[in-house]
Motif scaffolding. Structure first.
Motif, PDB file in Angstrom:
ATOM      1  N   ALA A 147      -3.533  -8.131  11.464  1.00  0.00           N
ATOM      2  CA  ALA A 147      -2.541  -7.455  10.626  1.00  0.00           C
ATOM      3  C   ALA A 147      -2.236  -8.290   9.379  1.00  0.00           C
ATOM      4  N   MET A 148      -2.157  -9.637   9.556  1.00  0.00           N
ATOM      5  CA  MET A 148      -1.880 -10.493   8.399  1.00  0.00           C
ATOM      6  C   MET A 148      -3.055 -10.473   7.418  1.00  0.00           C
ATOM      7  N   LYS A 149      -4.264 -10.320   7.955  1.00  0.00           N
ATOM      8  CA  LYS A 149      -5.440 -10.207   7.093  1.00  0.00           C
ATOM      9  C   LYS A 149      -5.312  -8.949   6.215  1.00  0.00           C
ATOM     10  N   SER A 150      -4.898  -7.851   6.829  1.00  0.00           N
ATOM     11  CA  SER A 150      -4.707  -6.609   6.070  1.00  0.00           C
ATOM     12  C   SER A 150      -3.627  -6.797   5.005  1.00  0.00           C
ATOM     13  N   ALA A 151      -2.565  -7.513   5.387  1.00  0.00           N
ATOM     14  CA  ALA A 151      -1.475  -7.758   4.436  1.00  0.00           C
ATOM     15  C   ALA A 151      -2.005  -8.518   3.226  1.00  0.00           C
ATOM     16  N   ASN A 152      -2.845  -9.511   3.496  1.00  0.00           N
ATOM     17  CA  ASN A 152      -3.467 -10.289   2.426  1.00  0.00           C
ATOM     18  C   ASN A 152      -4.323  -9.417   1.522  1.00  0.00           C
ATOM     19  N   ARG A 153      -5.169  -8.641   2.147  1.00  0.00           N
ATOM     20  CA  ARG A 153      -6.087  -7.795   1.387  1.00  0.00           C
ATOM     21  C   ARG A 153      -5.362  -6.760   0.552  1.00  0.00           C
ATOM     22  N   SER A 154      -4.207  -6.349   0.994  1.00  0.00           N
ATOM     23  CA  SER A 154      -3.485  -5.285   0.287  1.00  0.00           C
ATOM     24  C   SER A 154      -2.962  -5.762  -1.063  1.00  0.00           C
ATOM     25  N   GLY A 155      -2.887  -7.077  -1.246  1.00  0.00           N
ATOM     26  CA  GLY A 155      -2.361  -7.612  -2.503  1.00  0.00           C
ATOM     27  C   GLY A 155      -0.837  -7.610  -2.537  1.00  0.00           C
ATOM     28  N   ALA A 156      -0.192  -7.318  -1.409  1.00  0.00           N
ATOM     29  CA  ALA A 156       1.277  -7.254  -1.375  1.00  0.00           C
ATOM     30  C   ALA A 156       1.885  -8.622  -1.685  1.00  0.00           C
ATOM     31  N   ARG A 157       3.031  -8.606  -2.369  1.00  0.00           N
ATOM     32  CA  ARG A 157       3.712  -9.874  -2.656  1.00  0.00           C
ATOM     33  C   ARG A 157       4.504 -10.355  -1.446  1.00  0.00           C
ATOM     34  N   TYR A 158       4.967  -9.402  -0.625  1.00  0.00           N
ATOM     35  CA  TYR A 158       5.750  -9.774   0.566  1.00  0.00           C
ATOM     36  C   TYR A 158       5.225  -9.058   1.801  1.00  0.00           C
TER      37      TYR A 158
END
Ligand code: ATP
Ligand code: MG
Length: 421
Positions: free
Chosen positions: A368-379
């Motif tokens: 899930a954190m990998k997806s968060a990273n890939r999404s480009g999200a700031r938070y």
């Protein structure tokens, strides 16, 4: 891969590159929306006769490149190969020209179809954004359109494009020139096809890309020397207005363009980084088109810019558009209860206009954190059982890695504050 592929000469726009196409369409249409042009959308197909008459039987577009077909009901239609004839048809049909507000200024964006030999920058399905100003003969209108296209390319950051400009004369002076040109061309050593073209559309021969043809064209009569006084004065005014606006252009007396309907001002935008498919857009004045499709006399001017080639031009110049990250916040729940709670927070954030995404599919923390990273999200917002028991959610700054607990009821407010800074 599935059993199927995109048809020859077509391709799919897929993320992340597809974002560039949206940005290009937006950049081209923005100056138009800001200059009195209203949006128009017409069908993807029309009566084939509209294009035969409007674009011209003798043009490559109609004679070779058109997707024409007959419906089960026996109607002869064609997928639209260009936009101008359809837009004019629609404007006439809706009587826009009678509303007493000329010129009628319209812009459009859509897919066009030509049965061409596919190569880099040349497809069978492509995308254009276009503009038409219908029902006024005013050099300032021609200049306006050229200036707006220039502005669009410049806001995209393009630098290596040039504007080619010419005048094709009008119904007074062009026929005289046409005769003179035909007389000259008939004496040359040309193939059968080209000889036929001399009789139907001699100006197009000037446009021939072959070196042996171009060599023979040296000394051909030039339209410039045949322009009537009215056309000369009109063209001079367009040139002066462009110069005053600081828009550089090159006079290109061989610029004819592939459609029959052009009169007076014609122009093309070429990009020097694109190889042989160098035209990123083109247009001109088409004073006779309305009458050709059965309408009243309505002098008009317009252009169409190719979205596909504009994207290629950006890539050729190495321009990275500043596309805002599509996701600002990414939610990572740990466990069933957290899923329900965070999904609610996600919905709330979205309703507040904050671009948010969610770790779907119940994967573990790492994935899930990998997806968060890939999404480009700031938070990222992360919550597990213990957080929920304490009534908090963890907000993680994806850049610094720094993490802090925030009360569940304050998460939306806190994220809005952090994203604004
Ligand atoms: P070309 O000389 O390259 O064939 P054209 O004169 O046929 O271009 P227009 O009819 O003026 O082109 O269309 C305007 C713009 O649309 C072109 O400058 C180009 O950017 C784009 N365009 C035209 N045909 C194609 C195509 N087959 N594939 C991709 N883009 C195209
Ligand atoms: Mg073409």
């Amino acid at each position: 891969m599935s059993t199927f592929q995109a048809p020859k000469g077509t391709y799919d726009l897929i993320p992340p590159r597809s974002a560039k196409f949206l940005a290009v369409r937006e950049a081209i249409s923005a100056p138009l929306k800001n200059s009195g042009y209203g949006y128009i959308e017409t069908p993807g197909f029309e009566n084939v006769e509209l294009f035969a008459r409007g674009v011209g039987e003798s043009t490559d577009i109609v004679s070779k490149e058109m997707y024409a077909f007959e419906t089960k009901g026996g109607t002869k239609l064609a997928l639209r190969p260009e936009g101008t004839a359809s837009v004019l048809r629609a404007a006439l049909e809706a009587n826009l020209h009678k509303a007493g507000n000329l010129p009628v200024k319209l812009w459009y964006s859509g897919s066009y179809y030509r049965y061409e030999r596919p190569q880099a920058g040349r497809y069978r399905h492509f995308s254009q954004v276009g503009a038409e100003a219908i029902g006024a003969e005013d050099p300032a209108l021609d200049a306006e359109l050229i200036i707006l296209a220039d502005q669009a390319y410049r806001t995209l950051g393009l630098r290596e494009f040039r504007i080619l400009l010419n005048s094709l004369g009008d119904k007074e002076c062009r026929p005289v020139y046409r005769d003179a040109l035909q007389e000259f061309l008939r004496e040359l050593d040309l193939d059968e096809d080209t000889r036929r073209r001399i009789e139907i559309n001699p100006l197009r021969v000037l446009d021939d890309k072959r070196a042996d043809v171009q060599k023979q064209l040296v000394g051909a009569p030039m339209l410039r020397d045949y322009l009537c006084d009215a056309c000369k004065a009109y063209h001079e005014e367009v040139r002066e207005l462009l110069t005053a606006a600081g828009v550089a252009f090159e006079d290109d007396e061989k610029l004819v363009r592939g459609l029959d309907y052009y009169t007076r001002t014609t122009f093309e935008f070429v990009h020097d980084g694109l190889g042989s498919q160098s035209a990123v857009g083109g247009g001109g004045r088409y004073d006779g088109l309305s009458e050709m499709i059965g309408g009243p006399e309505l002098p008009s001017v317009g252009w169409a810019l190719g979205v596909d080639r504009t994207v290629l031009a950006l890539e050729a110049e190495g321009i990275e558009l500043e596309l805002p990250a599509s996701t600002s916040v990414f939610a990572v729940p740990l466990g069933e209860e957290a899923r329900r709670v965070l999904f609610g927070v996600v919905t709330e954030l979205r309703r507040e206009g904050i671009a948010t995404d969610f770790a779907f599919g119940g994967r573990g923390l790492k994935g899930a954190m990998k997806s968060a990273n890939r999404s480009g999200a700031r938070y990222a917002i992360v919550a597990g059982e213990r957080d929920l028991a304490e009534g908090v959610v963890q907000i993680k700054n994806m850049e610094s890695g720094e993490q802090s607990a925030v009360a569940l009821g304050l998460v939306v407010e806190e994220l809005r504050r952090r994203l604004a800074s």
